[in-house]
Design a protein around this motif. Structure first.
Motif, PDB file in Angstrom:
ATOM      1  N   ASP A   8       0.824  -1.208   0.000  1.00 49.04           N
ATOM      2  CA  ASP A   8       0.000   0.000   0.000  1.00 49.04           C
ATOM      3  C   ASP A   8       0.860   1.260   0.000  1.00 49.04           C
ATOM      4  O   ASP A   8       0.459   2.286  -0.543  1.00 49.04           O
ATOM      5  CB  ASP A   8      -0.928   0.007   1.216  1.00 49.04           C
ATOM      6  CG  ASP A   8      -1.995  -1.077   1.124  1.00 49.04           C
ATOM      7  OD1 ASP A   8      -2.173  -1.615   0.014  1.00 49.04           O
ATOM      8  OD2 ASP A   8      -2.618  -1.398   2.151  1.00 49.04           O
ATOM      9  N   GLU A   9       2.061   1.172   0.618  1.00 51.89           N
ATOM     10  CA  GLU A   9       2.994   2.293   0.646  1.00 51.89           C
ATOM     11  C   GLU A   9       4.246   1.937  -0.144  1.00 51.89           C
ATOM     12  O   GLU A   9       4.565   0.757  -0.322  1.00 51.89           O
ATOM     13  CB  GLU A   9       3.375   2.637   2.099  1.00 51.89           C
ATOM     14  CG  GLU A   9       2.215   3.137   2.938  1.00 51.89           C
ATOM     15  CD  GLU A   9       2.679   3.515   4.329  1.00 51.89           C
ATOM     16  OE1 GLU A   9       3.873   3.272   4.630  1.00 51.89           O
ATOM     17  OE2 GLU A   9       1.865   4.058   5.096  1.00 51.89           O
ATOM     18  N   GLU A  53      10.112  11.196   3.992  1.00 57.66           N
ATOM     19  CA  GLU A  53      10.633   9.844   3.775  1.00 57.66           C
ATOM     20  C   GLU A  53      11.487   9.395   4.953  1.00 57.66           C
ATOM     21  O   GLU A  53      11.478   8.215   5.326  1.00 57.66           O
ATOM     22  CB  GLU A  53      11.454   9.801   2.481  1.00 57.66           C
ATOM     23  CG  GLU A  53      10.634   9.946   1.214  1.00 57.66           C
ATOM     24  CD  GLU A  53       9.669   8.783   1.032  1.00 57.66           C
ATOM     25  OE1 GLU A  53      10.037   7.635   1.369  1.00 57.66           O
ATOM     26  OE2 GLU A  53       8.536   9.013   0.575  1.00 57.66           O
ATOM     27  N   ARG A  92       9.194   8.206   7.550  1.00 57.39           N
ATOM     28  CA  ARG A  92       8.625   6.897   7.188  1.00 57.39           C
ATOM     29  C   ARG A  92       9.638   5.774   7.417  1.00 57.39           C
ATOM     30  O   ARG A  92       9.249   4.648   7.767  1.00 57.39           O
ATOM     31  CB  ARG A  92       8.183   6.925   5.721  1.00 57.39           C
ATOM     32  CG  ARG A  92       7.136   5.877   5.378  1.00 57.39           C
ATOM     33  CD  ARG A  92       6.503   6.168   4.047  1.00 57.39           C
ATOM     34  NE  ARG A  92       7.482   6.088   2.977  1.00 57.39           N
ATOM     35  CZ  ARG A  92       7.846   4.935   2.392  1.00 57.39           C
ATOM     36  NH1 ARG A  92       7.306   3.802   2.787  1.00 57.39           N
ATOM     37  NH2 ARG A  92       8.732   4.932   1.424  1.00 57.39           N
TER      38      ARG A  92
END
Length: 807
Positions: free
Chosen positions: A581-582, A797, A800
């Motif tokens: 999904d990511e 990022e 993440r």
């Protein structure tokens, strides 16, 4: 045999012609040319066919041009009759094998022309009916003949060249570098056909019947009903058509041995010795190279090579093979040169190259960055030769991997034993024990020596004495030097592969051409990631997920990285419902790559068992030194380094450029220039720099980004924030792109799951976990709000990468 009517004769002749054109056994493909230029007359041709059908007492052969001795006598009688009638005959010629062949024109086209001539010359009602199917076939044959004549295929030898397989994309028409050479007469079809026919003709009637029964019993595809009415020529014809020339010969010898006809079997084997040895060698190569183990070899996990192999780009221009593209930076420092598209060649055309002076090459060197697929390309080359897909003119291919040479060298050193070239060949290839023609100039043999970086012997080309006798007993180092020199077996071809830093020990005068594997193009990446899976939806998900990360997709030009991506993402999509999904995180990928490359180093160069490898303090120190060098290069915005840089950090050239799998040597325009090195990709430099900063903090509790600050043990929880504060300051003060990936990797290394990957390798299993990650997240969030848009995207990022989730 009853006389055949004119129409039925034409139907039978057409069927025979169609049978002639099956596969590679059509007469035209043998490449023979007519001796004379006699013009063919249609009436005499039909008369000759009718006469032959009356005298013939056996079914027509699919090798219709190959005739027995009785048929040759009948042909002579027919020729005399035609000569007396004053009508010209279809010219024939006889090769040195005694096989009588028609001219190199398409028989079906000739037949169509004959029927058309007759239909014009006859009165209405008397002509031969020509169907539309024959006209269409004639047009197709004419187009094919025009294409064949327009092709600039040239063969240096007068011997016929083998047919080019349609599926072999590497040998295309019109490329002078791709043309096959000539087959040796003793492994060509006509010679094997006549040899088998001569041996089986000596069998009596009941013995021939017994031979057929043995053949039917061992191979159910044959039945006595098919073989009972045929003669020896028919039997040989059917065996070669069913098995092929090499296996058909081997089966004939086995049948004779089963019948206790040992002398006859030995006579046939001696007569076709080259073909028998080639067949046994090809069978052995197929067994060894038909499958491939990916990663650590495990029982039952091998794959067929042809289902997972995508041929990488191979260039004759050596620029280092480093991909200059970067997932973030549009202007990387000193980007390496890229090979031009017109320098690319097919893997099977390595020995179709020419040296600078235009002569055929003898020794070819293939190199590339670590993981680029040198060994697999060699394996595919040998498999294609063994399966008769390419390089038909090479009679024998003998692999001599340097890994096995290194094992032999260590064993000989313990036993204080030397070895000759002949003994070396017979040790690894037992089928060559009867090979007494190895030194003959017409014996075209190829030695494939893969992985010169593994060999630790001293290849002293300056002081090693020249030896030309293949029976002379020598130390293995001297033997290999003389083989590369060309003193031993000067007519043999030699293919060397290895990492560039190791190949510099070979003097350039012994290397006739250098080829460099460039890796995958974007189209080849997509092919590799989709062809592995029968589930197309899964393949599309993996490909789409890979493209979501430009950094990882760029690295996939290295086939080894492409394999890693396929394995990891396949497991993720099969085991997790919401996977993909990511976009993928990049830090875990680089950690795994570093671990795998170090494990491969321990296995290949230090002999550790892949199932029980253990990292030592030496590995830890090496990683720290290499990372320190990477940080220096990153701070100075450099991508290449020299020997003095390695000496500064007490690093060996062999350890860095040969063994590590993370760096490579770049080619030099002048051998007197300084040796130049770089990481296999700029992103690996950025990762190793971040890894050095993080590992030094983990081991020594020291912030290398602030040399004046020593972390007090009482404030370790807050020291992690200080480390990241210095890293963010350096990132924001530098040009956009210079420290983007560095900061992202540094954040990802602190994530708990990634931290656990390195436990037990670079620091103890029981090391305390990192504390203060929540403060790092708050710091990144705060700095993100005050940064520009481009910086904000990269800081997002980084956040993440810190997020606790398994990729």
């Amino acid at each position: 045999m009853p006389d055949l009517g004119h129409d039925s004769l034409l139907v039978r002749y057409s069927a025979e012609v169609q049978h002639l054109q099956v596969g590679s056994k059509r007469v035209g493909d043998l490449g023979f040319e007519p001796v004379g230029g006699t013009e063919m007359d249609s009436d005499s041709e039909v008369e000759r066919i009718q006469q032959g059908s009356r005298n013939q007492e056996r079914p027509p052969s699919s090798y219709g041009s190959m005739k027995s001795d009785e048929e040759e006598e009948e042909d002579e009688n027919i020729t005399e009759a035609q000569s007396s009638s004053g009508k010209p005959e279809l010219p024939t010629f006889t090769t040195h094998t005694g096989v009588q062949l028609f001219p190199n024109v398409d028989t079906e086209t000739v037949f169509t022309e004959i029927t058309q001539q007759q239909s014009v010359s006859k009165q209405p009602g008397e002509g031969v009916f020509v169907s539309e199917r024959y006209v269409e076939e004639e047009e197709e044959e004419e187009e094919e003949e025009e294409r064949y004549e327009s092709s600039p295929i040239q063969v240096d030898s007068p011997e016929p060249s083998p047919p080019v397989e349609p599926e072999d994309q590497s040998q295309e028409e019109g490329d002078d570098e791709q043309q096959p050479g000539s087959l040796h007469p003793e492994i060509d079809l006509p010679y094997i056909f006549k040899s088998m026919q001569s041996s089986l003709t000596s069998l009596q009637g009941h013995e021939l019947d017994l031979f057929k029964r043995y053949l039917c019993g061992r191979h159910p595809s044959f039945t006595m009903a098919d073989l009972k009415e045929g003669d020896t020529l028919d039997l040989v014809d059917k065996m070669l058509e069913r098995f092929g020339k090499l296996q058909g010969l081997r089966e004939a010898i086995r049948m004779l041995e089963s019948m206790k006809k040992s002398e006859l079997a030995q006579e046939l084997e001696n007569k076709c010795k080259r073909a028998v040895i080639q067949y046994e060698l090809k069978c052995g190569l197929i067994r060894r190279h038909n499958c491939i183990f990916e990663g650590v070899p495990r029982a039952g996990q091998h794959l067929y090579l042809k289902y997972v192999y995508v041929e990488p780009q191979i260039s004759t221009q050596g620029h280092g093979g480093v991909n200059p593209l970067h997932g973030i930076r549009s202007d990387p420092p000193k980007p390496p040169q890229v090979a031009s598209p017109d320098s690319m060649i097919g893997g099977n055309n390595i020995f179709r190259l020419r040296s600078i002076n235009g002569s055929p090459v003898r020794c070819v060197l293939t190199t590339g960055v670590p993981g680029i697929g040198n060994s697999v390309a060699v394996q595919k080359f040998m498999l294609d030769w063994a399966e008769e897909r390419a390089n038909f003119d090479i009679q024998f291919v003998f692999p001599f991997p340097f890994r096995e040479m290194q094992s032999l060298r260590e064993r000989n050193r313990v036993e204080k034993k030397n070895i000759s070239m002949l003994e070396l060949l017979q040790t690894y290839h037992n089928e060559t024990r009867s090979m007494d023609f190895l030194e003959q100039p017409d014996c075209k043999v190829l030695f494939v020596m893969d992985g010169i970086d593994i060999y630790k012997g001293n290849l002293d080309f300056k002081n090693t004495p020249v030896v030309t006798d293949i029976k002379a007993v020598l130390p293995l180092d001297s033997l290999l030097v003389n083989l590369i020199r060309g003193a031993l077996l000067p007519h043999a071809l030699l293919w060397l592969t290895g990492r560039r830093a190791a190949t510099t020990q070979i003097p350039p005068e012994y290397i006739h051409r250098v080829a460099e594997i460039q890796g995958y193009s974007d189209e080849q990446k997509d092919d590799y990631l989709t062809m592995r899976y029968s589930d197309k939806s899964l393949a599309d998900k993996i490909l789409r997920h890979t493209k979501n990360s430009p950094t990882i997709y760029t690295l996939c030009h290295i086939p080894f990285c492409c394999w890693m991506v396929a394995m990891v993402y396949e497991r993720g999509f099969r085991n997790h419902d919401n996977y993909g999904d990511e976009p993928p995180k990049i830090t875990s990928f680089f950690i795994h790559y570093m671990i795998i490359q170090n494990n491969r180093k321990l296995e290949k160069y230090y002999g550790q068992n892949p199932n029980s490898q253990k990292w030592t303090e030496t590995d830890q120190v090496f990683m720290l030194k290499l990372g320190h060098l990477a940080l220096k290069l990153l701070d100075n915005n450099r991508s290449v380094f020299y020997e003095e840089d390695l000496n500064e950090y007490r690093l060996l050239v062999s350890e860095v450029a040969c063994f590590s799998g993370l760096c490579t040597e770049l080619p030099r325009a002048n051998p007197k220039d300084k040796r130049v090195f770089c990481f296999t990709h700029l992103s690996f430099l950025e990762f190793m720099a971040a890894h050095y900063v993080w590992l030094t903090f983990r081991l020594e509790e020291r912030n290398v980004l602030d040399q004046s600050y020593r972390v007090p043990k009482l404030f370790k929880e807050h020291s992690l924030v200080d480390l990241y504060r210095k890293a963010i300051d350096r990132y924001l003060s530098a040009p956009v792109g210079q420290y983007d990936l560095f900061l992202r990797f540094l954040c990802g290394l602190s994530m708990t799951l990634n931290d656990g990957l390195l436990r037990g390798m670079l620091f103890p299993h029981n090391a305390p976990p990192l504390k203060g990650l929540e403060d790092v997240v708050r710091l990144l969030t705060k700095r993100k709000g005050s940064a520009g848009q481009e910086r904000q995207d990269n800081l997002s990022e980084c956040l993440r990468e810190l997020k606790e989730s398994e990729d």
